[in-house]
Design an enzyme around this catalytic site. Structure first.
Site, PDB file in Angstrom:
ATOM      1  N   GLY A  11      -2.259  58.267  54.039  1.00 52.67           N
ATOM      2  CA  GLY A  11      -2.967  57.808  55.241  1.00 52.67           C
ATOM      3  C   GLY A  11      -4.413  57.402  55.030  1.00 52.67           C
ATOM      4  N   TYR A  14      -5.590  51.983  51.731  1.00 55.63           N
ATOM      5  CA  TYR A  14      -5.976  50.679  52.274  1.00 55.63           C
ATOM      6  C   TYR A  14      -5.094  50.275  53.460  1.00 55.63           C
ATOM      7  CZ  TYR A  14      -7.015  45.708  52.502  1.00 55.63           C
ATOM      8  OH  TYR A  14      -7.362  44.457  52.941  1.00 55.63           O
ATOM      9  N   GLY A  16      -2.603  52.344  54.580  1.00 54.83           N
ATOM     10  CA  GLY A  16      -2.267  53.590  55.275  1.00 54.83           C
ATOM     11  C   GLY A  16      -3.172  53.873  56.456  1.00 54.83           C
ATOM     12  N   ARG A  35      -3.673  66.101  51.292  1.00 52.66           N
ATOM     13  CA  ARG A  35      -3.349  66.678  49.988  1.00 52.66           C
ATOM     14  C   ARG A  35      -4.516  67.485  49.454  1.00 52.66           C
ATOM     15  NH1 ARG A  35      -2.874  63.138  45.898  1.00 52.66           N
ATOM     16  NH2 ARG A  35      -4.156  61.573  46.935  1.00 52.66           N
ATOM     17  N   LYS A 138       9.784  49.834  43.054  1.00 54.16           N
ATOM     18  CA  LYS A 138      10.168  49.854  44.471  1.00 54.16           C
ATOM     19  C   LYS A 138      11.687  49.889  44.614  1.00 54.16           C
ATOM     20  CE  LYS A 138       5.858  48.011  46.346  1.00 54.16           C
ATOM     21  NZ  LYS A 138       5.110  46.926  47.011  1.00 54.16           N
TER      22      LYS A 138
HETATM   23  P1  NDP Z   1      -3.987  52.569  47.941  1.00 53.37           P
HETATM   24  O1  NDP Z   1      -4.418  52.230  46.569  1.00 53.37           O
HETATM   25  O2  NDP Z   1      -4.984  52.426  49.018  1.00 53.37           O
HETATM   26  O3  NDP Z   1      -3.398  54.055  47.918  1.00 53.37           O
HETATM   27  C1  NDP Z   1      -2.696  54.579  49.027  1.00 53.37           C
HETATM   28  C2  NDP Z   1      -2.572  56.064  48.960  1.00 53.37           C
HETATM   29  O4  NDP Z   1      -1.733  56.475  47.903  1.00 53.37           O
HETATM   30  C3  NDP Z   1      -3.831  56.848  48.664  1.00 53.37           C
HETATM   31  O5  NDP Z   1      -4.693  56.841  49.760  1.00 53.37           O
HETATM   32  C4  NDP Z   1      -3.283  58.227  48.349  1.00 53.37           C
HETATM   33  O6  NDP Z   1      -2.996  58.960  49.533  1.00 53.37           O
HETATM   34  C5  NDP Z   1      -1.914  57.883  47.769  1.00 53.37           C
HETATM   35  N1  NDP Z   1      -1.857  58.299  46.366  1.00 53.37           N
HETATM   36  C6  NDP Z   1      -2.405  57.697  45.290  1.00 53.37           C
HETATM   37  N2  NDP Z   1      -2.125  58.396  44.193  1.00 53.37           N
HETATM   38  C7  NDP Z   1      -1.371  59.459  44.565  1.00 53.37           C
HETATM   39  C8  NDP Z   1      -0.766  60.525  43.862  1.00 53.37           C
HETATM   40  N3  NDP Z   1      -0.861  60.655  42.552  1.00 53.37           N
HETATM   41  N4  NDP Z   1      -0.059  61.434  44.586  1.00 53.37           N
HETATM   42  C9  NDP Z   1       0.053  61.325  45.915  1.00 53.37           C
HETATM   43  N5  NDP Z   1      -0.504  60.323  46.624  1.00 53.37           N
HETATM   44  C10 NDP Z   1      -1.209  59.395  45.947  1.00 53.37           C
HETATM   45  O7  NDP Z   1      -2.662  51.718  48.298  1.00 53.37           O
HETATM   46  P2  NDP Z   1      -2.536  50.321  49.026  1.00 53.37           P
HETATM   47  O8  NDP Z   1      -2.703  50.518  50.482  1.00 53.37           O
HETATM   48  O9  NDP Z   1      -3.370  49.329  48.323  1.00 53.37           O
HETATM   49  O10 NDP Z   1      -0.999  49.941  48.710  1.00 53.37           O
HETATM   50  C11 NDP Z   1       0.066  50.406  49.501  1.00 53.37           C
HETATM   51  C12 NDP Z   1       1.275  49.474  49.378  1.00 53.37           C
HETATM   52  O11 NDP Z   1       0.933  48.169  49.826  1.00 53.37           O
HETATM   53  C13 NDP Z   1       1.815  49.300  47.955  1.00 53.37           C
HETATM   54  O12 NDP Z   1       3.212  49.344  48.000  1.00 53.37           O
HETATM   55  C14 NDP Z   1       1.327  47.934  47.543  1.00 53.37           C
HETATM   56  O13 NDP Z   1       2.196  47.290  46.622  1.00 53.37           O
HETATM   57  C15 NDP Z   1       1.284  47.196  48.855  1.00 53.37           C
HETATM   58  N6  NDP Z   1       0.262  46.141  48.869  1.00 53.37           N
HETATM   59  C16 NDP Z   1       0.609  44.889  49.255  1.00 53.37           C
HETATM   60  C17 NDP Z   1      -0.331  43.867  49.288  1.00 53.37           C
HETATM   61  C18 NDP Z   1       0.053  42.514  49.760  1.00 53.37           C
HETATM   62  O14 NDP Z   1      -0.743  41.580  49.673  1.00 53.37           O
HETATM   63  N7  NDP Z   1       1.227  42.365  50.300  1.00 53.37           N
HETATM   64  C19 NDP Z   1      -1.721  44.089  48.892  1.00 53.37           C
HETATM   65  C20 NDP Z   1      -2.004  45.461  48.561  1.00 53.37           C
HETATM   66  C21 NDP Z   1      -1.035  46.428  48.537  1.00 53.37           C
HETATM   67  P3  NDP Z   1      -3.982  60.020  50.248  1.00 53.37           P
HETATM   68  O15 NDP Z   1      -4.400  59.348  51.504  1.00 53.37           O
HETATM   69  O16 NDP Z   1      -3.146  61.205  50.483  1.00 53.37           O
HETATM   70  O17 NDP Z   1      -5.105  60.269  49.307  1.00 53.37           O
HETATM   71  C1  GO6 Z   2      -3.328  40.828  44.279  1.00 55.97           C
HETATM   72  C2  GO6 Z   2       0.480  42.597  45.995  1.00 55.97           C
HETATM   73  C3  GO6 Z   2       1.123  41.599  46.714  1.00 55.97           C
HETATM   74  C4  GO6 Z   2       1.238  43.674  45.540  1.00 55.97           C
HETATM   75  C5  GO6 Z   2      -6.554  39.505  42.846  1.00 55.97           C
HETATM   76  C6  GO6 Z   2       2.601  43.754  45.759  1.00 55.97           C
HETATM   77  C7  GO6 Z   2      -5.210  40.277  41.010  1.00 55.97           C
HETATM   78  C8  GO6 Z   2      -6.389  39.699  41.472  1.00 55.97           C
HETATM   79  C9  GO6 Z   2      -7.967  38.759  44.553  1.00 55.97           C
HETATM   80  O1  GO6 Z   2      -0.757  41.735  42.234  1.00 55.97           O
HETATM   81  O2  GO6 Z   2      -3.496  43.646  45.910  1.00 55.97           O
HETATM   82  O3  GO6 Z   2       3.174  40.727  47.656  1.00 55.97           O
HETATM   83  O4  GO6 Z   2      -7.726  38.934  43.216  1.00 55.97           O
HETATM   84  O5  GO6 Z   2       4.577  42.766  46.674  1.00 55.97           O
HETATM   85  O6  GO6 Z   2      -7.383  39.285  40.631  1.00 55.97           O
HETATM   86  C10 GO6 Z   2      -1.405  42.476  44.340  1.00 55.97           C
HETATM   87  C11 GO6 Z   2      -2.864  42.253  44.068  1.00 55.97           C
HETATM   88  C12 GO6 Z   2      -0.989  42.482  45.791  1.00 55.97           C
HETATM   89  C13 GO6 Z   2      -0.638  41.454  43.565  1.00 55.97           C
HETATM   90  C14 GO6 Z   2      -3.822  43.130  44.766  1.00 55.97           C
HETATM   91  C15 GO6 Z   2      -4.387  40.475  43.288  1.00 55.97           C
HETATM   92  C16 GO6 Z   2      -5.553  39.896  43.751  1.00 55.97           C
HETATM   93  C17 GO6 Z   2      -4.224  40.661  41.912  1.00 55.97           C
HETATM   94  C18 GO6 Z   2       2.471  41.671  46.951  1.00 55.97           C
HETATM   95  C19 GO6 Z   2       3.225  42.746  46.461  1.00 55.97           C
HETATM   96  C20 GO6 Z   2       2.493  39.679  48.269  1.00 55.97           C
END
Ligand code: NDP
Ligand code: GO6
Length: 313
Positions: A11, A14, A16, A35, A138
């Site tokens: 939670g 980013y 969450g 945690r 995943k």
């Molecule tokens: P974060 O890097 O912000 O991490 C999310 C949470 O993971 C942390 O706040 C922490 O929870 C928990 N965590 C990390 N390490 C551990 C551990 N060892 N044990 C237990 N909990 C842990 O994640 P994002 O929000 O960036 O990513 C979440 C999802 O979104 C991913 O599946 C990612 O692939 C996806 N994503 C998709 C993007 C897109 O463009 N579509 C871009 C970015 C992410 P706590 O709050 O408890 O500390």
């Molecule tokens: C995007 C992502 C997107 C993760 C950068 C899982 C490198 C960069 C802006 O690798 O969030 O679907 O610059 O299924 O230099 C990833 C990252 C996001 C993709 C960071 C990124 C941005 C990588 C997904 C997914 C769209």
């Protein structure tokens, strides 16, 4: 029918933290995992305390204490996991397998949303190394969920605006280029889907009590946000009043740029390749196992990308 009780795991992360907010706003009794491992991370603690002020309940549990996880999930109907999966932050997607074990043992959870929120990993069987690790992990989590017969919803959120829009989809930056020089991926006409993170959270919360999304993948494809890179450039040019200088990057040159980059950036290059050259977000129709969020929830007034970009002026 009452609204389900929700536990958010991850939670303070980013996506969450936006999901916690959306859950509270939608009127769900909202629990957030706290945690002990956060230790002296005062920022995380303060985020948790601010959730508590807004009405969330904090639940202590650790991934290294199975019982504590079982007890936590027993309190709720729905579990949403937003575990980290971005390599340059941290990547612990497989830690979720412990959560799946706990949900299986508890036996009360009516819906589990694992950490997905991106491309549909089920469609990424031919993804390139090393970026495919995201999808492989995943899919491992999905397999465990389905083998345990846990009811699920997978949210395929496409491109978060924060990572793909402010930077006009340029890598290694989160801002529009100061020089007005931009890289065009191939012909720049491949359709991509961009979604504001607050909308990702809003749609996600809408799915949890909806029988139409049970055991389905929900794709977020708000129609006005299905854009090519060139269409995104146009929006920025209109807003800023400046012409971008565009140089084309071939598929081959993007892929060969991987050599010499660190692992996290190599993962990123692979993902950009699939999104901007292959068109993996839009090169398929949503089938029987899927639903489209803006069709299910037309009441959500999602953010358009020209509005989103205004903050960067
Ligand atoms: P974060 O890097 O912000 O991490 C999310 C949470 O993971 C942390 O706040 C922490 O929870 C928990 N965590 C990390 N390490 C551990 C551990 N060892 N044990 C237990 N909990 C842990 O994640 P994002 O929000 O960036 O990513 C979440 C999802 O979104 C991913 O599946 C990612 O692939 C996806 N994503 C998709 C993007 C897109 O463009 N579509 C871009 C970015 C992410 P706590 O709050 O408890 O500390
Ligand atoms: C995007 C992502 C997107 C993760 C950068 C899982 C490198 C960069 C802006 O690798 O969030 O679907 O610059 O299924 O230099 C990833 C990252 C996001 C993709 C960071 C990124 C941005 C990588 C997904 C997914 C769209």
């Amino acid at each position: 029918m009452g609204k389900s009780k929700v536990l958010v795991v991850g939670g303070t992360g980013y996506i969450g933290k936006r999901i916690v907010k959306a859950s509270l706003e939608e009127g769900h009794e909202t629990y957030v995992l706290q945690r002990p491992e956060i230790g002296l991370d005062i920022d995380k603690l303060q985020i948790l305390l601010s959730f508590k002020k807004q009405g969330a309940r904090l639940v202590q549990a650790s991934f290294s204490d199975h019982r504590s996880l079982v007890d936590a999930v027993k309190k709720v109907d729905v579990v949403i996991c937003t575990m980290s999966g971005v390599h340059f932050r941290s990547h612990n997607l497989l830690v979720q397998l412990k959560l799946v074990e706990a949900i299986k043992e508890a036996g009360n959870v009516k819906r589990f949303l694992p950490s997905e929120f991106g491309m549909d990993p089920a469609r990424m069987g031919n993804a390139i190394e090393p970026g495919r690790v995201t999808f492989d992990e995943k899919m491992k989590v999905r397999k465990a969920i389905e083998e345990a017969n846990i009811p699920f919803t997978y949210v395929s959120a496409n491109c978060f605006a924060g990572y793909f829009v402010g930077n006009l989809s340029q890598m290694c930056t989160l801002l529009p280029p100061a020089t007005d020089n931009v890289t065009v991926y191939g012909d720049g006409n491949v359709k991509v889907v961009f979604v504001d993170e607050d909308d990702v959270a809003r749609y996600t919360i809408k799915t949890i009590d909806d029988p139409r999304t049970l055991n389905k993948t929900v794709y977020l494809r708000p129609p006005d946000n299905i854009l090519s890179q060139r269409q995104l450039f146009e929006k920025w040019e209109k807003l800023s009043g400046k012409q971008l200088r565009k140089s084309t990057l071939s598929e081959h040159d993007l892929l060969s740029s991987m050599k010499g980059l660190d692992y996290a950036q190599q993962v990123g290059v692979g993902h950009f390749y699939h999104i901007f050259y292959e068109g993996c977000l839009t090169n398929f129709e949503i089938g029987e196992d899927g639903e489209e969020a803006s069709q299910l929830y037309p009441d959500v007034n999602y953010t358009r990308m020209d509005d989103y970009l205004k903050i960067f002026l």
